[in-house]
Design a protein around this motif. Structure first.
Motif, mmCIF file in Angstrom:
data_model
loop_
_atom_site.group_PDB
_atom_site.id
_atom_site.type_symbol
_atom_site.label_atom_id
_atom_site.label_comp_id
_atom_site.label_asym_id
_atom_site.label_seq_id
_atom_site.Cartn_x
_atom_site.Cartn_y
_atom_site.Cartn_z
ATOM 1 N N ALA A 31 0.881 -1.178 0.000
ATOM 2 C CA ALA A 31 0.000 0.000 0.000
ATOM 3 C C ALA A 31 0.915 1.224 0.000
ATOM 4 O O ALA A 31 1.339 1.668 -1.055
ATOM 5 C CB ALA A 31 -0.928 -0.055 1.202
ATOM 6 N N GLY A 32 1.275 1.729 1.199
ATOM 7 C CA GLY A 32 2.169 2.890 1.255
ATOM 8 C C GLY A 32 3.615 2.452 1.270
ATOM 9 O O GLY A 32 4.242 2.381 2.327
ATOM 10 N N THR A 33 4.166 2.141 0.102
ATOM 11 C CA THR A 33 5.596 1.823 -0.001
ATOM 12 C C THR A 33 6.191 2.602 -1.166
ATOM 13 O O THR A 33 5.477 3.015 -2.082
ATOM 14 C CB THR A 33 5.868 0.327 -0.263
ATOM 15 N N ALA A 34 7.507 2.783 -1.128
ATOM 16 C CA ALA A 34 8.215 3.425 -2.238
ATOM 17 C C ALA A 34 9.599 2.810 -2.336
ATOM 18 O O ALA A 34 10.050 2.133 -1.402
ATOM 19 C CB ALA A 34 8.310 4.938 -1.996
ATOM 20 N N LEU A 35 10.221 3.010 -3.480
ATOM 21 C CA LEU A 35 11.599 2.539 -3.667
ATOM 22 C C LEU A 35 12.545 3.703 -3.496
ATOM 23 O O LEU A 35 12.313 4.794 -4.029
ATOM 24 C CB LEU A 35 11.753 1.980 -5.089
ATOM 25 N N LYS A 36 13.623 3.476 -2.719
ATOM 26 C CA LYS A 36 14.639 4.523 -2.572
ATOM 27 C C LYS A 36 16.001 3.849 -2.582
ATOM 28 O O LYS A 36 16.261 2.976 -1.745
ATOM 29 C CB LYS A 36 14.408 5.272 -1.254
ATOM 30 N N HIS A 37 16.837 4.208 -3.519
ATOM 31 C CA HIS A 37 18.165 3.594 -3.681
ATOM 32 C C HIS A 37 18.065 2.072 -3.647
ATOM 33 O O HIS A 37 18.818 1.391 -2.937
ATOM 34 C CB HIS A 37 19.132 4.078 -2.585
ATOM 35 N N LYS A 89 16.008 0.214 -2.188
ATOM 36 C CA LYS A 89 15.403 -0.366 -0.970
ATOM 37 C C LYS A 89 13.927 0.009 -0.892
ATOM 38 O O LYS A 89 13.531 1.070 -1.372
ATOM 39 C CB LYS A 89 16.123 0.179 0.263
ATOM 40 N N ILE A 90 13.146 -0.878 -0.265
ATOM 41 C CA ILE A 90 11.722 -0.587 -0.106
ATOM 42 C C ILE A 90 11.517 0.113 1.230
ATOM 43 O O ILE A 90 11.950 -0.384 2.276
ATOM 44 C CB ILE A 90 10.889 -1.882 -0.188
ATOM 45 N N ILE A 91 10.899 1.282 1.168
ATOM 46 C CA ILE A 91 10.680 2.065 2.386
ATOM 47 C C ILE A 91 9.186 2.359 2.567
ATOM 48 O O ILE A 91 8.407 2.254 1.624
ATOM 49 C CB ILE A 91 11.470 3.404 2.356
ATOM 50 N N THR A 92 8.812 2.740 3.790
ATOM 51 C CA THR A 92 7.412 3.065 4.060
ATOM 52 C C THR A 92 7.101 4.443 3.464
ATOM 53 O O THR A 92 7.947 5.336 3.462
ATOM 54 C CB THR A 92 7.114 3.090 5.568
ATOM 55 N N ALA A 93 5.875 4.589 2.950
ATOM 56 C CA ALA A 93 5.498 5.863 2.328
ATOM 57 C C ALA A 93 4.039 6.186 2.605
ATOM 58 O O ALA A 93 3.418 6.972 1.897
ATOM 59 C CB ALA A 93 5.760 5.804 0.824
ATOM 60 N N GLY A 94 3.466 5.548 3.638
ATOM 61 C CA GLY A 94 2.061 5.803 3.938
ATOM 62 C C GLY A 94 1.699 5.237 5.299
ATOM 63 O O GLY A 94 2.553 4.651 5.981
ATOM 64 N N GLY A 95 0.427 5.411 5.694
ATOM 65 C CA GLY A 95 -0.037 4.935 6.985
ATOM 66 C C GLY A 95 -0.220 3.431 6.980
ATOM 67 O O GLY A 95 0.289 2.701 7.830
ATOM 68 N N ARG A 96 -0.974 2.965 5.980
ATOM 69 C CA ARG A 96 -1.080 1.512 5.803
ATOM 70 C C ARG A 96 0.027 1.124 4.823
ATOM 71 O O ARG A 96 0.089 1.645 3.711
ATOM 72 C CB ARG A 96 -2.457 1.128 5.281
#
Ligand code: AMP
Ligand code: GLY
Length: 417
Positions: free
Chosen positions: A364-370, A372-379
């Protein structure tokens, strides 16, 4: 065929996962998508609300079919925009999406056609709403008229809470235009169930039922959220109840919309309360539910693209739709603080280990950074497992959850209990 999926939550990841299994689909795009969707589709940086931008992209890319997840673009007319440009899209036209976009429209439709729902009154004057609350018994349910990102409903046990709710909606305008009018409803007691139905304007085919867990903490405590988990089916939704709902609620609503001159095409979401006086409608939505889709779609055996095409072409009655007998449980992993304020950017570990346990991890709230998968939201994630029994599905889901870690992760321990 090239497919575009609009949205970027757990619901859209589940839809992309299913569409990717269709042998007819060569390429999937998702706008805006998320880090999980990116493994199956090309994510394009266009917001789900940017209807013109999406239509322009679909034209340029030669998209054969667009599937819309969230309500906002449907209510603002994405289907009309695409159809005017000769693009194929799955969902209700703006006029029909009003069944979610306006609570007053939905209540008046139900009243006119005798579809069972809570008694209600509509107010556009704060003073009258206040007077009505003073004269009524509690609990009362206060609802903002328009879209409010799932936050427009207050179940008020005390009169003070109902008064505070109408004031913050009508006077302080916390939902903007959505709150110029409020609906004040009779409080219904019972068990809740969600039934999604494919609709082609004339024929409605209900999917397997589901139930979402709206409260933040175990035992249904804490504030309402966008959904902390879901199961499908709900064991208490018996064949008798289902037959009653299909006839007296879902098919009747579709017929009502047709008679009003606004046939409903797409997915009709019916939220029901099973009361001692029979099932009653809590709400209609004009789309797939989230997280419900994360437990319903994995149980669907039939090719979703075939069903969607049958809906668009108005031949759903010829379509046979099959389900696995398996049960599904989805546990949502949320950021610390959710549904209140939360921090983003926490690294997520263990997703592949969770998948090795036999679960599907919908982002749901995830993003890619360098990389790696990081959190990007509440759920953040929805961990779904299937099993021969609900118990088995639950065990696999929680086993998989135990493999995943991120700073501040919290989840309910009682989904499917
Ligand atoms: P809605 O967005 O209208 O589904 O409302 C969100 C949640 O509020 C529902 O899932 C129910 O848990 C609760 N709710 C809504 N309407 C009522 C009602 N009339 N009586 C009791 N609970 C309600
Ligand atoms: N699960 C509630 C919704 O999708 O609106």
């Amino acid at each position: 065929m090239k497919v575009l999926v609009v949205g970027g939550g757990g619901r859209e990841h589940a839809l992309v996962w299913k569409i990717a299994r269709s042998p007819r689909v060569k390429k999937i795009f998702s706008a805006p998508g998320n880090a999980g969707i990116a493994a199956l589709a090309e994510c394009v940086n266009i917001k789900a609300e940017d209807v013109k931008g999406l239509a322009g992209f679909a034209e340029k890319e030669g998209i054969d079919l667009t599937v819309v997840g969230p309500e906002v673009p449907l209510v603002t007319g994405i289907v009309d925009e695409f159809e005017n440009r000769g693009l194929r899209i799955f969902g209700p036209a703006k006029a029909a999406a009003k069944i979610e976009g306006s609570k007053v429209f939905a209540k008046e439709l139900m009243k006119k056609y005798g579809i069972p729902t809570a008694d209600y009154r509509v107010f556009d004057d704060l003073g009258e709403a206040v007077r009505y609350i003073h004269d009524s018994e509690t609990p009362l349910v206060v609802k903002a008229e328009g879209l409010a990102a799932g936050k427009g409903v207050v179940v008020a046990r005390e009169r003070q809470e109902a008064l505070a709710a109408v004031k913050s909606i009508m006077k302080d305008g916390i939902f903007g235009d959505s709150g110029r009018r409020v609906v004040i409803e009779e409080f219904l007691e019972g068990r809740e169930v969600t039934v999604l139905a494919f609709c082609d304007g004339v024929t409605a085919v209900p999917m397997e039922c589901s139930r979402d867990y709206k409260r933040a903490y175990d035992k249904d405590r804490g504030p309402n959220t966008g959904g902390m988990g879901a199961v499908s089916p709900a064991y208490y939704y018996t064949p008798d109840i289902s037959e009653y709902v299909n006839k007296n609620i879902i098919r009747k609503t579709l017929e009502a919309m047709r008679l009003e001159g606004i046939p409903f095409k797409g997915v009709l979401y019916t939220g029901l309360m099973l009361t001692s006086k029979g099932p009653k409608v809590l709400e209609f939505n004009c789309r797939f539910g989230d997280p419900e889709t994360q437990v319903v779609v994995p149980r669907l055996k039939t090719d979703l693209v075939d069903i969607i095409e049958a809906v668009i072409e108005g031949r759903l009655s010829e379509c046979s739709i099959n389900w696995t007998g398996e049960k599904a449980v989805c546990v949502v992993l949320a950021s610390a603080g959710y549904p209140g304020d939360y921090e983003k950017g926490k690294e997520i570990a263990g997703i592949e280990d969770a998948e090795r346990e036999g679960a599907m991890v919908f982002h749901a709230g995830t993003a890619l950074k360098h990389g790696k998968i990081i959190t990007a939201g509440g759920r953040v994630l929805g961990v779904t497992a299937l099993g021969r029994t609900e118990e088995e599905a639950r065990e696999t889901a929680y086993q998989a959850v135990s493999r995943i870690r991120f700073d501040g992760m919290h989840y309910r321990k009682d989904i499917g209990l």
